[in-house]
Design a protein around this motif. Sequence first.
Motif, PDB file in Angstrom:
ATOM      1  N   LEU A   1       0.932  -0.995  -0.034  1.00 44.49           N
ATOM      2  CA  LEU A   1      -0.166  -0.073   0.006  1.00 44.49           C
ATOM      3  C   LEU A   1       0.936   1.238  -0.019  1.00 44.49           C
ATOM      4  CD1 LEU A   1      -2.889  -0.963   2.396  1.00 44.49           C
ATOM      5  CD2 LEU A   1      -3.164  -0.179   0.021  1.00 44.49           C
ATOM      6  N   THR A   2       1.962   1.086   0.791  1.00 39.92           N
ATOM      7  CA  THR A   2       2.994   2.390   0.805  1.00 39.92           C
ATOM      8  C   THR A   2       3.848   2.593  -0.538  1.00 39.92           C
ATOM      9  OG1 THR A   2       4.363   1.046   1.965  1.00 39.92           O
ATOM     10  CG2 THR A   2       3.005   2.573   3.162  1.00 39.92           C
ATOM     11  N   THR A   3       3.355   1.751  -1.591  1.00 38.84           N
ATOM     12  CA  THR A   3       4.068   2.148  -2.681  1.00 38.84           C
ATOM     13  C   THR A   3       3.057   2.677  -3.626  1.00 38.84           C
ATOM     14  OG1 THR A   3       3.294  -0.196  -3.812  1.00 38.84           O
ATOM     15  CG2 THR A   3       5.386   0.067  -2.645  1.00 38.84           C
TER      16      THR A   3
ATOM     17  N   ALA B   1      -5.077   3.014  -8.532  1.00 41.57           N
ATOM     18  CA  ALA B   1      -3.696   1.957  -7.863  1.00 41.57           C
ATOM     19  C   ALA B   1      -4.462   1.316  -6.884  1.00 41.57           C
ATOM     20  CB  ALA B   1      -2.625   2.537  -7.661  1.00 41.57           C
ATOM     21  N   LEU B   2      -5.171   2.012  -5.924  1.00 45.43           N
ATOM     22  CA  LEU B   2      -5.730   1.100  -4.993  1.00 45.43           C
ATOM     23  C   LEU B   2      -6.755   0.358  -5.109  1.00 45.43           C
ATOM     24  CD1 LEU B   2      -6.059   4.353  -2.311  1.00 45.43           C
ATOM     25  CD2 LEU B   2      -4.444   2.458  -2.079  1.00 45.43           C
TER      26      LEU B   2
ATOM     27  N   SER C   1      -8.354  -5.201  -5.306  1.00 45.62           N
ATOM     28  CA  SER C   1      -9.059  -6.197  -6.227  1.00 45.62           C
ATOM     29  C   SER C   1      -8.184  -7.252  -6.177  1.00 45.62           C
ATOM     30  CB  SER C   1      -9.476  -5.592  -7.599  1.00 45.62           C
ATOM     31  OG  SER C   1     -10.528  -4.758  -7.506  1.00 45.62           O
ATOM     32  N   ALA C   2      -6.822  -7.099  -6.250  1.00 49.61           N
ATOM     33  CA  ALA C   2      -5.891  -8.460  -6.283  1.00 49.61           C
ATOM     34  C   ALA C   2      -5.829  -8.985  -5.048  1.00 49.61           C
ATOM     35  CB  ALA C   2      -4.395  -7.595  -6.793  1.00 49.61           C
TER      36      ALA C   2
ATOM     37  N   GLU D   1     -14.674  -1.833  -4.658  1.00 51.28           N
ATOM     38  CA  GLU D   1     -14.935  -0.448  -4.974  1.00 51.28           C
ATOM     39  C   GLU D   1     -14.209   0.407  -3.983  1.00 51.28           C
ATOM     40  OE1 GLU D   1     -18.267   3.110  -5.069  1.00 51.28           O
ATOM     41  OE2 GLU D   1     -18.777   0.816  -5.246  1.00 51.28           O
ATOM     42  N   VAL D   2     -13.479   1.270  -4.123  1.00 48.88           N
ATOM     43  CA  VAL D   2     -12.534   2.089  -3.132  1.00 48.88           C
ATOM     44  C   VAL D   2     -13.405   3.434  -3.158  1.00 48.88           C
ATOM     45  CG1 VAL D   2     -10.481   2.881  -2.308  1.00 48.88           C
ATOM     46  CG2 VAL D   2     -10.414   0.889  -3.437  1.00 48.88           C
TER      47      VAL D   2
END
Length: 261
Positions: A5-7, A45-46, A51-52, A59-60
């Motif tokens: 996540l921090t990437t 990207a999030l 989803s991955a 949904e974000v």
Amino acid sequence: MAERLTTVAGVRAVVLGGSRARGTHRPDSDWDLGLYYRGAPDLAALTALASAFQGSTVEVAGPGGWGPWVNGGAWLRVDGAPVDWILRDLDRVEAVWSACRQGRYEVGVQPGHPLGFWSPAYPGEVALGRVLSDPSGELTALQQETSGYPEPLRAALADAAWEAEFSIDAARKSASAGDRLHVSLCLSRAFGILVQSLHAHHRTWCLNEKGALAAAAALPETPAFFAERVGAALRGLDAAAVETAAAVVRDVREVLRAKPA
């Protein structure tokens, strides 16, 4: 998950929060991850990352998608476990922390927070969370700051208990008219304020309403049978219940007048 996540562009740190961070979780408790960002996080990207992890479309909700205070995020199921991503604007968190150090706070309307979102929850979440990924170290530094409860905030939240008496007076008028909805709202508001004031009196962060009554009842010097008396008042919602609530408010305010340890 936190390291990946921090990437994502904009995401600066990830913190484990909620009951799992505090060690009070049940086996079925959610995993709450605070995603602290600056600017605008890369939602595409999030979404792809969520989803991955889940193995299906997720949904974000972007900033503001879940309301003004619980900023946005996503609900996932990963290996059968519920995982919540909750967005936090780091610039705003720092601004709230600055206000708290000066004894200023807000209570905002927010879905999921029936007694309102109390802004000190922002630094409280940082203080009580477990930092999982923080490449720049900025959230770790903020956590060190928030480990100390500001005296101006303690005084301001303890003084806020005056509103509990105001709410009880309003409930008295409605109880005689049989307006149980208004009585219930007034009493809930009064007790919610007392819980915040008691936590602040002992320099303890109170993050939301869930579990707050039991936590306040367990604090030192909280009046005897506090939770039981609150429960009785909320079950009654009549004139007698209002007087029970009034007695609770008087007892708590007496505690708050004493010098904190």
